[in-house]
Design an enzyme around this catalytic site. Sequence first.
Site, PDB file in Angstrom:
ATOM      1  N   PHE A 123     128.403  22.957  59.258  1.00  0.00           N
ATOM      2  CA  PHE A 123     127.945  22.372  60.510  1.00  0.00           C
ATOM      3  C   PHE A 123     128.876  22.927  61.590  1.00  0.00           C
ATOM      4  O   PHE A 123     130.022  22.487  61.702  1.00  0.00           O
ATOM      5  CB  PHE A 123     128.117  20.857  60.348  1.00  0.00           C
ATOM      6  CG  PHE A 123     127.514  19.991  61.403  1.00  0.00           C
ATOM      7  CD1 PHE A 123     126.197  19.549  61.299  1.00  0.00           C
ATOM      8  CD2 PHE A 123     128.267  19.544  62.485  1.00  0.00           C
ATOM      9  CE1 PHE A 123     125.651  18.696  62.247  1.00  0.00           C
ATOM     10  CE2 PHE A 123     127.722  18.693  63.441  1.00  0.00           C
ATOM     11  CZ  PHE A 123     126.407  18.267  63.318  1.00  0.00           C
ATOM     12  N   SER A 126     132.123  22.387  66.596  1.00  0.00           N
ATOM     13  CA  SER A 126     133.402  22.391  67.325  1.00  0.00           C
ATOM     14  C   SER A 126     133.887  23.809  67.612  1.00  0.00           C
ATOM     15  O   SER A 126     133.600  24.741  66.862  1.00  0.00           O
ATOM     16  CB  SER A 126     134.481  21.684  66.504  1.00  0.00           C
ATOM     17  OG  SER A 126     134.120  20.353  66.302  1.00  0.00           O
ATOM     18  N   SER A 132     136.003  17.109  71.112  1.00  0.00           N
ATOM     19  CA  SER A 132     135.393  15.852  71.578  1.00  0.00           C
ATOM     20  C   SER A 132     134.315  16.107  72.627  1.00  0.00           C
ATOM     21  O   SER A 132     133.272  15.473  72.634  1.00  0.00           O
ATOM     22  CB  SER A 132     136.474  14.936  72.169  1.00  0.00           C
ATOM     23  OG  SER A 132     137.288  14.435  71.140  1.00  0.00           O
ATOM     24  N   THR A 158     134.110  22.896  58.105  1.00  0.00           N
ATOM     25  CA  THR A 158     134.199  22.478  56.701  1.00  0.00           C
ATOM     26  C   THR A 158     133.331  23.411  55.844  1.00  0.00           C
ATOM     27  O   THR A 158     132.173  23.661  56.179  1.00  0.00           O
ATOM     28  CB  THR A 158     133.723  21.013  56.562  1.00  0.00           C
ATOM     29  OG1 THR A 158     134.566  20.204  57.369  1.00  0.00           O
ATOM     30  CG2 THR A 158     133.785  20.531  55.115  1.00  0.00           C
ATOM     31  N   GLU A 355     134.182  14.335  62.742  1.00  0.00           N
ATOM     32  CA  GLU A 355     132.881  13.737  63.102  1.00  0.00           C
ATOM     33  C   GLU A 355     133.038  12.712  64.242  1.00  0.00           C
ATOM     34  O   GLU A 355     132.329  11.721  64.310  1.00  0.00           O
ATOM     35  CB  GLU A 355     132.170  13.195  61.872  1.00  0.00           C
ATOM     36  CG  GLU A 355     132.059  14.317  60.848  1.00  0.00           C
ATOM     37  CD  GLU A 355     130.865  14.297  59.938  1.00  0.00           C
ATOM     38  OE1 GLU A 355     129.991  13.461  60.123  1.00  0.00           O
ATOM     39  OE2 GLU A 355     130.836  15.162  59.048  1.00  0.00           O
TER      40      GLU A 355
END
Length: 375
Positions: A123, A126, A132, A158, A355
């Site tokens: 995914f 970032s 954020s 990840t 997350e």
Amino acid sequence: MNLQLTPTQRDVQARARELCGEHIAPRALLRDASAEFPLDDLRRLADAGLMGVNIAAELGGLEAGVVAYSLAVQAVAKADPAVAVTMAVNNMVGEVLAYFGTDAQKQELVPKMTSGEFSSGSFCLSEPGSGSDAAGMLTRATRTSEGWRINGTKAWITSGAYAGVFLVWAQTSVDGEDPGISLFIVDPTLEGISVGPPEEKMGQHASNTVSLAFDDVLIPADAVLGELGKGFRIAMMALDGGRIGIASQSIGIADAALELATEAGVGKHPQSADAFEMMHARVEAARQLTLRAAWLKESGSSNFSREASMAKLMASEVANEVARQCLALVGPAAAAYDHPLAKLVRDARVTRIYEGTSEIQRVVIARDLIRNGAA
Ligand code: COS
């Protein structure tokens, strides 16, 4: 909400616990020391159906729902949080593909994720300058005559070195116009993609975390997932579900810490009994909050952001406190770097970050309270 587990939910929980007892828990400390990516365990999880717990059976999933998914992640995290996060991200990527993909995209990719043909999926949201503030991303996809050209860098990804598929968010350029952020399906083997070295994290060593650089990566026109320019909304929706996964992981960490402390005799002594009972109560409260968010998602609620963020905020804070407190109550031996309780303290920290940090969960909760009022 039915507080009684259904036979399917109990079956999924039992499957996960059995696999963990036999294979995942016994090697957790070794896996942490060697930082070895758990390919064998991921294959076992896929064989048990746990890589697509909330995915339709026709795509190879278990179709067992979100509550069952939460129970499975709790069980795996109790055995090894590093394996659990890899599993959780796989389930999240699989669900995004299954929910937003065209028939062709779904048929091509989702069965590879649920069956374990792809050990994992990533995914890629970032970036070095936008964690954020996800909408502040700089990665850009520019329309070409044949498809898209992607340039940019993603950070803290990840499973990035092992994934069979990347979901990549990028600002979009079409003939000089910018329709906003879009989501693209990217084959990790394409020319122009470079994978950075694994990040040396304080915990969850066996999960793989890398940066990814995209240098003029050419992808086909049909690689857009969902509507052009609507990718940010997909990211937010996926993260609502992802936060239930991390809340579940946090509960598994707290369960493991309490079990280790119980085995060490904590709770029998009058000095520690009060603290111990309160810890149990707080973990149970976080579990119920998490299962409620899971149930809301499962029942098709159009907005479960607040509940998912509350669950993630509460469960991750509780996991950190409980792991630290159990270590303190067990005593100095538990502070050795390779003691299972020290590992849990190290593993727990990132649950308050990934997350969406605890601060971001507070933002999501506050905005929802302002918009929709208190419960
Ligand atoms: N579901 C569906 N749509 C959502 C949504 C949700 N949960 N949250 C926001 N949206 C939509 C909004 O409705 C809005 O749509 P329109 O543009 O059509 O009005 C759009 O998304 C932008 O929403 P918003 O204005 O709230 O976005 P912000 O840039 O202010 O960002 C936060 C909001 C801070 C909540 C977001 O950036 C965030 O979640 N950041 C953390 C990212 C994260 O968790 N990263 C971890 C990556 S994985 S390790």
